[in-house]
Structure formats: C-alpha cells, structure tokens
Design a protein around this motif. Sequence first.
Motif, PDB file in Angstrom:
ATOM      1  N   ASN A 111      -7.699 -59.923  -4.764  1.00  0.00           N
ATOM      2  CA  ASN A 111      -8.187 -58.881  -3.632  1.00  0.00           C
ATOM      3  C   ASN A 111      -9.757 -59.473  -3.159  1.00  0.00           C
ATOM      4  O   ASN A 111     -10.329 -59.574  -1.595  1.00  0.00           O
ATOM      5  CB  ASN A 111      -8.373 -57.716  -4.338  1.00  0.00           C
ATOM      6  N   ARG A 112     -10.043 -59.570  -3.566  1.00  0.00           N
ATOM      7  CA  ARG A 112     -11.971 -59.898  -3.154  1.00  0.00           C
ATOM      8  C   ARG A 112     -11.672 -61.139  -2.675  1.00  0.00           C
ATOM      9  O   ARG A 112     -12.033 -61.780  -1.747  1.00  0.00           O
ATOM     10  CB  ARG A 112     -12.859 -59.816  -4.609  1.00  0.00           C
ATOM     11  N   ARG A 117     -13.278 -53.665   0.313  1.00  0.00           N
ATOM     12  CA  ARG A 117     -14.238 -52.877  -0.478  1.00  0.00           C
ATOM     13  C   ARG A 117     -13.410 -51.612  -0.585  1.00  0.00           C
ATOM     14  O   ARG A 117     -13.192 -50.781  -1.674  1.00  0.00           O
ATOM     15  CB  ARG A 117     -15.855 -52.772   0.168  1.00  0.00           C
ATOM     16  N   GLU A 163     -10.671 -51.238  -2.888  1.00  0.00           N
ATOM     17  CA  GLU A 163     -10.771 -51.165  -4.295  1.00  0.00           C
ATOM     18  C   GLU A 163     -11.598 -49.986  -4.193  1.00  0.00           C
ATOM     19  O   GLU A 163     -11.080 -49.582  -5.752  1.00  0.00           O
ATOM     20  CB  GLU A 163     -12.234 -52.399  -4.751  1.00  0.00           C
TER      21      GLU A 163
END
Length: 405
Positions: free
Chosen positions: A134-135, A277, A280
């Motif tokens: 994801n990051r 972000r 998350e």
Amino acid sequence: MHRHDTAPPGIRRSLEALNFFMADIQAGLGPFLGVFLLAHGWKSGLIGSVMTIGGIAGMLVTTPLGALVDGTRRKRLYIIVPCICVVLASALVLGSQAFWVVAASQVASAMASAALAPAIAGMTLGLVRQAGFNRQMGRNQAFNHAGNMVGAGLSGLLGWQFGYPAVFALAALFGVLAIVSVLTIPPAAIDDRAARGLADKDEGSAQASGLAVLLDCKPLLALAAALLLFHFGNAAMLPLYGLAVVDAEHTDGPGFVALTIVVAQAVMIVASLVAMRLAEQRGYWLVLMISFLALPLRGLIAAGCIAPWGVFPVQILDGVGAGLQSVAVPGLVARLLDGTGRINVGQGAVMTLQGIGAALSPAVGGWIAERLGYPAAFLALGGIALGSIAIWLACARMQGLRAAS
C-alpha cells in the motif's frame, strides 16, 4: 530470492523512476490525439469512435495479460516491450491520419499499454510484498502523476514551439528512460511467488480465468462494476473538454491540453499520497467513495464552464478521483486476493470491466456532443457515474470488502 517486506532503497528508487518515465507513454498520445485529429479535419464523433476501437482492443487483452504476468518470471520484459510498442504505434499517426491507420495505431498502443499496469503492480508486490504494498503503491502513483505532469507540460511547450512531432519525440525519450530504469532492477530482487500473492507454502495456479476470479470474490465483482460505470462517465471527459474549449475559444490546442493534464496530475500527486494514508487509517471503501463522488460534480461544472479558466475546477476534480483510485484499486484487489496466487489475474479482470466503460465513453460522449452539444455530453457522462455511487453504497456492509478495508 527476495524475502523482505521492503526492497533496498536503490531498487525502490529505480521503481519510482520507472513510474515517473512510464507515465508519458502509458496512454500513448492520450488527450493530444483528439486535438491533433481535430486540426486535421476530424469531427468529435469520429474521434471518439477511433478512441473506442483502441479501448476495446485493450480491454480484450487486459485479463490474459494479467494471467501472463502472474505466471512469468520475466516481469521486466512486460514493461520493456510495451514501452517500445506504444512509441512505435503512436508514431504511425504522424505519417498518416487515415481512419484505419489511426485505428490500427490505437489498437496497438492500447494492447501494449494494457500490460503495463499489472506488470508494475506485480513487480511492486514482488519487491515489497503485501506488508509494504500500500505504501509503495502510493509512492509509485505520486511519481507516476509527477511524470504525467512534467511530460504534459513539456509536450505543451514543445508542441507550441515545434509542432506535434516534438510531442512524439518526447514520448520516445521517456520510453528509453523507462526501459533504462527497469533494467536497473535486478530480476533476483523480485519474489515471483509474492508477486502473485502466494504464501510461501502454497503452490497455487495462475490459470484461473478473470471471470472465475470475479465470480469467486463478490466484493471484487462489486468493485469492478462500480469502476465500469465510473470510467464510462470519466474516460471521455478530458478529451471532450479539451475539444470543447479549443473549438469554442480557438486557443492553442497542444498548450491547452497540456494545461488540463498538468492541473489534474498536480492534484493526483497529492491525492495519491492522501489515499495511501487514508486507506491505512479508514480503509479502502471510504477512499473509493470519495473518488466516485467527484465525477458527477465534475460533469456539472464542465457543462457550465466551457472556457479556458474552467480547466481548474474540472481538472482538480479529475485529479481527486483518479489520484485516489490509482492507489486504492490495486491495493484493494491485492488485499482481497491475498493468498490466492491470482492477484494479477484479478487486477486484469477489474481493469477489463473498467476498460469496457472507458472504451464506450469516447464514442458515446463524442456522438452526444456532436448531436446535442458539449454541455449535454458532460451532463450525460456525469449522470452515468451516479451508478458507481449506488453500487458502492449498496456493498458498504459486504463482509469480504469490510474485512479487506
């Protein structure tokens, strides 16, 4: 074989450079094709039709290419060959603007481009694995949008100074730099099992069809259906808006189209980092709902602001929608299919339904604009996208989607 959740910094920089340079060639000529053909006497309906032909070709090969990416240990090749093909196919249009030459160019370009997204997603997953995906996808997309912004700005400047051949030359240069970037990533650094979403103990199989993957995972099917309607409304919006303003205001074609891209891509850089972000903290469902809400509003503004200054609100909303989706869609697919060994088949299947909508959009939007005017086309396209919101609200409580988010 690579076994860590993050790749070494040098490899991640190469991956990010690849995403930067790949951006200018990933869509071929993109919105520049419309104003280029308009300058050569084409009408909006025919321009939309030839774009749809290319979109259908890309749609048909996206899922098989995803399966091939799952199965291959030569993932770099699925980036190098398409980069070469897109540049060569785009160059055909310079030599002739005959309908079938342009159509053949769009077919070749779309088929080559269809390999790039699953190849990048698979390579990223193989380098950083699920925990870092994801990051890293957020960073990938930020660099990709930055590349689009720089490429569009340079294309507009070079097109204004030297004409359309300079736009092709820039795309060729970016293609060479993309190939150099991917060659700096060692094949041994890519964990091919992780790239497919396989756990270490699993053997798995990449032979399932995209349809079977969708039917086996209802949240994935809901996502694909929502994206189909979104891209039905979205795909034609930018090229039609460029045509509308250039046609009405007689502004510089390459320069104005470049401005539309630069504004959107600048917003996408921020949106992709925000999506990383927000996903998350709050999950993928909310990220995607915000992206779906942006399009109907964009259609309303486009219908009422056919003027050079209107590019700012219209393309800011495009940047919000596309920037959020560029991170949330591959991230959610990877999460839903983790452990199946079919992540890239699933990516391809979702992209295929998304491609159906994107392929229909230019033809439908172009003919509506020709018969009823550009405002009617923008309102119709924005209205189609309301279906995405309805689907996403309906599946808010779906168990698999809630768990993945």
